[in-house]
Structures are given as C-alpha cells and as structure tokens.
Design an enzyme around this catalytic site. Structure first.
Site, PDB file in Angstrom:
ATOM      1  N   MET A  82      39.259  17.658  68.586  1.00  0.00           N
ATOM      2  CA  MET A  82      38.955  16.813  67.424  1.00  0.00           C
ATOM      3  C   MET A  82      37.455  16.511  67.398  1.00  0.00           C
ATOM      4  SD  MET A  82      42.217  14.201  67.683  1.00  0.00           S
ATOM      5  CE  MET A  82      41.723  13.514  69.265  1.00  0.00           C
ATOM      6  N   ASP A  83      36.694  17.439  66.899  1.00  0.00           N
ATOM      7  CA  ASP A  83      35.233  17.354  66.973  1.00  0.00           C
ATOM      8  C   ASP A  83      34.640  16.972  65.622  1.00  0.00           C
ATOM      9  OD1 ASP A  83      32.659  19.764  68.015  1.00  0.00           O
ATOM     10  OD2 ASP A  83      32.733  17.579  68.078  1.00  0.00           O
ATOM     11  N   GLY A  84      33.608  16.114  65.650  1.00  0.00           N
ATOM     12  CA  GLY A  84      32.884  15.863  64.410  1.00  0.00           C
ATOM     13  C   GLY A  84      32.880  14.429  63.916  1.00  0.00           C
ATOM     14  N   THR A 254      37.650  21.707  65.229  1.00  0.00           N
ATOM     15  CA  THR A 254      36.993  21.350  63.967  1.00  0.00           C
ATOM     16  C   THR A 254      35.485  21.302  64.143  1.00  0.00           C
ATOM     17  OG1 THR A 254      37.296  19.014  64.534  1.00  0.00           O
ATOM     18  CG2 THR A 254      38.955  20.031  63.101  1.00  0.00           C
TER      19      THR A 254
END
Lengths: 307, 357
Positions: A82-84, A254
């Site tokens: 779950m990046d960003g 992501t």
C-alpha cells in the site's frame, strides 16, 4: 497493464491524483489541467479522518462479479503493498496523517471487495521493518492509527467472519498495540470466511532468517537431519504458515514503484505482479478490477510449457 | 508526459532498429560484406558509441539480471523449429552482453535454465542441454565475446542436477576464464531462488552446528573444571525455552539435562548472552550461490510477463523489475538503453533510501 512497464509521471493525473475509472458516473468531470484523462469516480471523497467517517454500510456478502471477471480464475490470495499515502497528502498540501487516513479508507474498501468477490486471503504490507527509520512523529501516528482502526473494525470482523493475523517483528511495536493484535488474533481465530494478514514491522529476509533459526535448532537438537531440510519445511516455518494459502497468487503495488521492497520474498516466487500507477488512497474498485483482469489474462506456466 | 512520450519513442525506435538490424544481417548474408554494408555497420557503431557516451554521463548500473523469456514463442510466430528459437535467443544474448559491457556494466546475470524447466518435454530439455554444451564450447574459442571483454564466467545453481557433459563443460568454462577480471557473466542453470535459499540454510546450519559443538565442548570443559557451575543450553522446538542444569553428562555424544530450572528466557537472549553461535542474516547471505556478485541494480524480464519465476528472490528485494513486451530474441540495444534511463531516473531517490537504511 502498461506496455512500457514504467510508472506514469504524476503530471498525467489531475490535481487530486486520480486515474481514469472503469465505471465513472455520467456527467461528472474533474477539474484540473488533465481533465480529459480523468473521471470523477471518487471526487466526492472527503479528507475527514478515518475516525470521523463511518465504515461502509452493508454486509460483505459474496456477490456477483463485475463484467469480464471469471469466478473460477479469481486469485485465492492477493497481497498488496500500500504505497503512496504520503505523496497523496503532499500533492494536496495536506499533512501526512491525512494521507494515511485516506489509505485506511482504501483498505476498508478493498477488504469488502475481496469478501464480495470470493478472494479468500488478503495480505497487506502496512509497515516495513525498514520504515522504522521514518521520523518518530510519523511512526507514533501510524501506531496510533493501527490501534484505532483495529478497535473500530474488530466488531465488524467478528460479524463478517474475518480472521486477522499479524506477521512481522511484533516485539518492536508498542506494548498496547502488541496486546491489541494478540487479542484480535485470539478473538478471530475461529473465523473462516476471509483471512486478513497484516504485515507490520515485517521483512521478507527476516522472515526467512527466523525460519532458518527454528530449523537450525531442530538440527542441533537432533530432531532433524541436515539432508531433510526442504522447501516445504522452510515454508512451514515462515510467518505466513498462519494461512492455508501462504503464497500470494497476485501482488499489487500501488504508486508506480516497480519493486518488492523486501516483502514476502519467498512467498512471491511465482506470484503475478501488478504495478498500479495510482497512489494507495486512490486505489479503488476500478483499479482492483484492472488488476484482476490483468491477472486472469496471464498464462501461469511455473517453468513448464503450456501447449 | 514528455518522459512517457520519450520512452514510447525509444521503444518504437527499438522495434525499428531491430528490424534494420535484421535487414542488415539478411543483406550481408545475401550479398556478402559489401562496402555499403560495411559503411552502414560503421555508422551504426559510431552512433552507438555516441549514445553510450551520453548515457555514461549519468549513473550506470553495476549489475543487470535478465530473465530470457520468449524463445519458443519467437520460433512459433516465425514457423521455426523450437531449437531455432533458443539459438536466436543465444544471438540476442551475445548482442545484449556486448552492449552491457560496452556501457561499463560489470556484472550480468542471466536466467538460462530453471529447475522448474526440467518439467518440460524430455526432448526439449535434452535439446537445451546440448545447446548449452555447444554454446559453451563456442564461447571458449579465441576471439569470442569472453576474450573480447575479459569476461569471467560463473555457473550458478544446483549443477549436480545437470547432465554430466554439461557439468564438465561448465567446469571447463569457469576454469578457463577464472583469471579474467574486466567483467563477470553469471549464468543461472538448474537454478531456483528457493533451492538456493535451502542450500544456503543447509550450509549455514552445518557451519553453526560445528561451531556449536566446539562451543559446547569448551563450556563442558569449563563445567568439569569448575569454571562454570551450570550450563545453559537453548533447547528446541520452542523459540523461548531454556532449561537450567546443574550437572552435565555426556551420553552418546549429547548433553543430558538432569535438573530443570524454573524460569524461561528467549533462546536468542541466552545465545547472545553466552556468545552461543546462532544463525544470522549474514550467514545465509554468504552461503548463497550468488554471494560471488553484488545484488542486481535492475532485473529485466522479456516477453511482457510480470513475475520473477523464482529468480533471485533474495537478491532483488529492493531492485526494480522492468518487463518490456519484446520476446527475448527481439531484445536489443534500445531495450537496454530504456532500462538504464529508467534506472537513472530513480537513482537518487533509491540512493537516499539506501542511506537511510
């Protein structure tokens, strides 16, 4: 799937950082320099803290699939990096906390969709062992957020038959969070409809090392011969042995980054990788459909030939 | 927007240049090495040098790993025999290696044959084994790319699984190039990352067992000579069980615990407190087949498949994966240039992250 396999530059997205959605409401248009690229599927999303926004109403019942997806080809286990969150907040001139809160909403939506579409296991990379180098204030914020979310969602997990498992070096977490996770795992132990594995303070290399240490002790104590060490044995000692399906079929990352960042290295040997350009708070139903469509179109050969 | 368009142009340029290259090769085969062909070759060589010079202004990866996927599909699309697809793949490999070493990339790793590939039809496996022996012999001839670039070859994998003639050829190649020191080519054969990890764990356990036996022997001597009143020895299977003993007896070479203590400590703490040898991450890393090279900076998988297929799972923990659509025999200079440009784009960000860790 992008033909260039490179992340789209952020300038392609609107000021809210959203991508084209598969099912955009008619008549709604985003403002911003690149409006032709974007629908307004989630323009109504507020920036309120997760604790101020009520969770989705309704049960997570097994439902019909969107057009194009086949139930027999759904992945059993999906993993997500779950990046960003921070970038999402920065683009809006918001504090990092707002990004993480928005990320929680995406996670909630993803869990619901997985339950509805028959995906049995979801593993989420919530906090890496490498993230301990982040500013203390952000770490405290994240630990606090984890506690609030678990407390808030536990009742729903019990109601919906969700089993929660924690993987990672839990000793580094605040004592209160350790206890909360332990209690949540205990309370949901017998749930069997859906499994949510939360990777916190997790390192793929450390996971392998701790499995190795356990095996080494068995060898040292004479319970095992060196020649008996096998891939299956290592897999049984990994932290993901808490699941019937420890190896993800599909990994989604992501924010356009094209790497695993020390996540489930052993377990992802044969996983299909999908690198989504959307930032995590913008990852929703449309993006998940795109990832699943891509997954279902792939031919998984495991080194053999498919005639 | 501009970068995306530029990368699209580069990929299109790659297709065009690949076609030009194929046309040039076809032309040379038909007409021999005429002056016009030589002139075109000279121009291409000059342009390539200029391009590499420009790229070298930025950071160059020190290690690129390739998953060479798509040979069979290449053959099928052109109605060729399967073996011809693999031969075309070998030619592509030579081209790519030349580009890598001209660019100053010191280490190149290729996934030539996975342990999983033994599941293929026996005739295809045999064809691949024969091709490997043939190409190794070719590479060892004077004037080959190995000589040209001073390349040292290492074969990485569970080589005992290979046919004897392949093992012999591999040993010969490693011996013949052992003193080359300008560049390194690592060929993963009979390899999977999980098998590599199992092997590393076996070796680490073996080493630690020897150290542990030596340690325990020393401690026993200390007990028997009165230097120690008791011996604390971590036990299995739990991660946190320790028995405290007052006497130690040797029976069949094992320690016998004659009294049980009342408190528990984590085995790791006991081990650390008494400097008892225990397995660490560095032990596993040093026993990996790939310990002979630094971790890759980039992994490139051809043919558009986006998965690692059990390749360098440990070593690519932080490494970007690029997956151009081109089948392996169609891969060329432009795909490499595109990958290096992408690497340069994210280099400073990744370096900052590495420093923080």
């Amino acid at each position: 799937m992008l033909s260039l396999r490179a992340p789209l530059p952020s300038e392609h997205l609107d000021t809210l950082g959203r991508r084209p959605s598969v099912a955009a409401p008619a008549g709604a248009r985003a403002r911003g320099p690149c409006s032709s690229f974007v629908s307004s599927a989630r323009l109504g999303r507020s920036f309120a803290a997760a604790t101020d926004v009520a969770p989705r109403e309704g049960e997570w019942e097994l439902g019909g699939l969107p057009a194009g997806l086949r139930r027999d080809a759904m992945p059993r286990h999906v993993a997500v990096i779950m990046d960003g969150n921070a970038r999402w907040a920065r683009r809006r001139g918001l504090p990092t906390a707002a990004g993480h809160e928005a990320g929680v909403r995406s996670l909630r939506e993803l869990i619901g969709l997985c339950c509805e579409w028959g995906i049995g296991v979801l593993t989420v990379f919530a906090f890496s062992s490498d993230n301990w180098v982040r500013p203390k204030a952000e770490i405290e914020l994240l630990m606090g957020l984890f506690e609030r979310v678990i407390k808030m969602e536990l009742e729903k997990f019990m109601r919906e038959g969700v089993k929660i498992c924690l993987i990672g070096d839990s000793l580094k977490l605040p004592k209160s969070l350790q206890k909360l996770f332990a209690d949540a795992e205990e309370m949901t132990r017998s749930n069997s409809r859906f499994q949510l594995i939360v990777a916190v303070s997790y390192s793929g290399k450390h996971d392998i090392v701790q499995a190795c240490k356990t095996i080494a002790r068995k060898v040292k104590d004479g319970h095992l011969e060196l020649e008996d060490i096998s891939e299956r044995m290592i897999e049984q000692e990994l932290e993901t042995s808490c699941s019937e399906f420890p190896c993800p079929d599909l990994l989604i990352r992501t924010s356009g980054e094209l790497r695993l960042s020390n996540f489930m290295l052993w377990q992802l040997a044969y996983a299909e990788l999908f690198f989504a350009p959307a930032l995590w708070p913008d990852f929703g139903k449309a993006e998940l459909i795109e990832a699943l469509l891509s997954y279902q179109q792939r031919q998984r050969r495991y080194g053999a030939r498919v005639s | 927007m501009f970068m995306c368009m530029f990368l699209k142009c580069l990929e299109f340029g790659g297709h065009v240049c690949t076609n030009w290259r194929n046309l040039l090769v076809e032309h040379i085969m038909q007409h021999g090495s005429s002056s016009s062909s030589k002139f075109m070759g000279t121009i291409c060589g000059f342009l390539r040098k200029c391009l590499f010079k420009a790229l070298s202004a930025g950071p160059i990866p020190s290690h690129i790993a390739f998953i060479m996927d798509g040979n069979r599909r290449y053959a099928k699309r052109r109605n060729l025999a399967e073996g011809d697809g693999h031969r075309a793949g070998f030619s592509s490999l030579m081209t790519i290696l030349g580009c890598c070493y001209d660019l100053g990339i010191q280490h190149t790793t290729v996934y030539a044959f996975s342990i999983d590939n033994f599941k293929r039809r026996p005739d295809e496996v045999q064809c691949l084994m024969d091709l490997m022996v043939e190409k190794i012999e070719e590479l060892l001839k004077t004037g080959s790319v190995l000589d040209q670039y001073g390349i040292r070859i290492s074969f990485i994998g569970n080589l005992k699984l290979l046919n004897e003639n392949v093992q012999i050829a591999a040993e010969k190649a490693m011996k013949a190039t052992a003193s080359n020191n300008k560049a390194v080519l690592l060929i993963c054969v009979a390899y999977t990352s999980r098998d590599e990890i199992v092997h590393a764990i076996e070796r680490s356990c073996e080493q630690k067992l020897d150290e542990a036996n030596a340690f325990a022997g020393n401690e026993e001597i200390k007990v028997m000579t009165g230097q120690l009143d008791e011996l604390e020895v971590p036990t299995s299977p739990s991660n946190c069980g320790v028995k405290r003993v007052k006497e130690v007896e040797m029976k069949n070479g094992n320690f016998k615990h004659v009294e049980q203590g009342s408190h528990q400590e984590k085995s790791d703490d006991i081990e650390k407190k008494h400097k008892y040898p225990f397995i660490k991450l560095v032990d596993i890393e040093k026993n990996m087949y790939m310990a002979v090279a630094p971790d890759p900076d980039i992994v490139i998988r051809s043919s558009g498949e986006t998965r690692l297929s059990n390749f360098l799972l440990w070593q690519t923990a932080y490494c970007p994966l690029y997956t151009p659509e081109a089948l392996w025999p169609d891969m060329g200079l432009w795909h490499l240039v595109w990958a290096v440009l992408s690497f340069q784009r994210s280099y400073s960000y990744l370096q900052k992250k590495k420093k923080r860790l």
